[in-house]
Structure formats: C-alpha cells, structure tokens
Motif scaffolding. Structure first.
Motif, mmCIF file in Angstrom:
data_model
loop_
_atom_site.group_PDB
_atom_site.id
_atom_site.type_symbol
_atom_site.label_atom_id
_atom_site.label_comp_id
_atom_site.label_asym_id
_atom_site.label_seq_id
_atom_site.Cartn_x
_atom_site.Cartn_y
_atom_site.Cartn_z
ATOM 1 N N LYS A 14 0.931 -1.198 0.166
ATOM 2 C CA LYS A 14 -0.035 0.215 0.138
ATOM 3 C C LYS A 14 0.858 2.031 -0.031
ATOM 4 C CE LYS A 14 -4.144 -2.081 1.758
ATOM 5 N NZ LYS A 14 -5.510 -1.637 2.123
ATOM 6 N N VAL A 15 0.265 1.597 -0.793
ATOM 7 C CA VAL A 15 1.138 3.465 -0.914
ATOM 8 C C VAL A 15 1.183 4.124 1.045
ATOM 9 C CG1 VAL A 15 1.327 5.474 -1.735
ATOM 10 C CG2 VAL A 15 0.067 3.993 -2.848
ATOM 11 N N ALA A 16 2.385 4.475 1.136
ATOM 12 C CA ALA A 16 2.467 5.516 2.475
ATOM 13 C C ALA A 16 2.489 6.604 2.099
ATOM 14 C CB ALA A 16 3.313 4.976 3.269
ATOM 15 N N SER A 17 3.067 7.288 1.312
ATOM 16 C CA SER A 17 3.129 8.822 0.670
ATOM 17 C C SER A 17 3.779 8.962 0.013
ATOM 18 C CB SER A 17 3.625 9.399 1.909
ATOM 19 O OG SER A 17 5.209 8.909 1.980
ATOM 20 N N ILE A 18 3.953 10.034 -1.026
ATOM 21 C CA ILE A 18 5.171 10.599 -2.115
ATOM 22 C C ILE A 18 5.444 11.959 -2.112
ATOM 23 C CG2 ILE A 18 4.601 10.917 -4.915
ATOM 24 C CD1 ILE A 18 1.625 9.801 -4.211
ATOM 25 N N HIS A 19 6.841 11.776 -2.340
ATOM 26 C CA HIS A 19 7.570 12.737 -1.774
ATOM 27 C C HIS A 19 8.187 13.131 -3.752
ATOM 28 C CE1 HIS A 19 8.732 11.587 2.148
ATOM 29 N NE2 HIS A 19 7.936 10.657 1.772
ATOM 30 N N GLY A 20 8.218 14.593 -2.915
ATOM 31 C CA GLY A 20 9.151 15.049 -4.218
ATOM 32 C C GLY A 20 7.986 16.357 -4.946
ATOM 33 N N LYS A 21 7.965 17.629 -5.444
ATOM 34 C CA LYS A 21 7.715 18.633 -6.305
ATOM 35 C C LYS A 21 6.125 18.056 -6.041
ATOM 36 C CE LYS A 21 12.148 20.637 -8.296
ATOM 37 N NZ LYS A 21 11.607 21.261 -10.089
ATOM 38 N N ASP A 22 5.260 19.642 -5.379
ATOM 39 C CA ASP A 22 4.692 19.164 -5.565
ATOM 40 C C ASP A 22 3.565 19.317 -6.704
ATOM 41 O OD1 ASP A 22 4.567 20.681 -3.100
ATOM 42 O OD2 ASP A 22 4.058 22.718 -3.617
ATOM 43 N N GLU A 23 4.191 19.493 -8.036
ATOM 44 C CA GLU A 23 3.178 18.775 -9.299
ATOM 45 C C GLU A 23 4.143 17.459 -9.070
ATOM 46 O OE1 GLU A 23 7.022 21.224 -10.157
ATOM 47 O OE2 GLU A 23 5.872 21.733 -9.101
ATOM 48 N N VAL A 24 4.997 16.997 -9.645
ATOM 49 C CA VAL A 24 5.229 15.523 -9.355
ATOM 50 C C VAL A 24 3.564 14.816 -8.429
ATOM 51 C CG1 VAL A 24 7.151 14.152 -8.896
ATOM 52 C CG2 VAL A 24 7.678 15.397 -10.114
ATOM 53 N N VAL A 25 3.802 15.316 -6.915
ATOM 54 C CA VAL A 25 3.276 14.680 -6.214
ATOM 55 C C VAL A 25 1.974 14.121 -6.890
ATOM 56 C CG1 VAL A 25 2.144 14.536 -3.569
ATOM 57 C CG2 VAL A 25 4.154 15.102 -4.434
#
Length: 71
Positions: A14-25
């Motif tokens: 399961k996806v826990a979190s996404i990191h990166g620039k706002d547009e990538v997220v």
C-alpha cells in the motif's frame, strides 16, 4: 517503508506517502497513487515498471517510482 522502485514482480503493498515537487505529487495522485491505495508490480525491467493500481495498468519509470513510499 520502502521505495516502490525496490518492489519485485508479484509483490503487493500500500502507498504510504509520495515525495517530490508539488506538481509531481499531484500527477502521481491523479494516476491513482494516493496514500492507502494498493499497488501490485506486474512487470518491469531496469528502466521501468508496470504496475496495477485501482484496476488499471500503469507504466512508470523507476525515477518516479522511487518517489513513492510503500508499506
């Protein structure tokens, strides 16, 4: 937790979190990679992965896959 890019074929997490620039997220979330979503690796090679998310197959390069943390 680990990066999605490190998962093996046939593995589900399961996806826990996404990191990166706002547009990538935002882009990854629009494709279905929201926290809590189940992700299965159905194929891949050194450059990318084929993933099953919410019943849809998605091809993702390992650079983007490394921005997604799974548990």
């Amino acid at each position: 937790m680990m990066a999605l890019a490190l998962m093996s074929v046939g593995e589900k997490r399961k996806v826990a979190s996404i990191h990166g620039k706002d547009e990538v997220v935002r882009h990854l979330q629009d494709m279905g990679f929201a926290p809590g979503a189940e992700v299965e690796v159905v194929g891949g090679n050194a450059g990318g992965m084929i993933l099953l998310v919410k019943g849809t197959r998605i091809a993702l390069d390992r650079g983007l896959a490394s921005k997604i943390l799974v548990a």
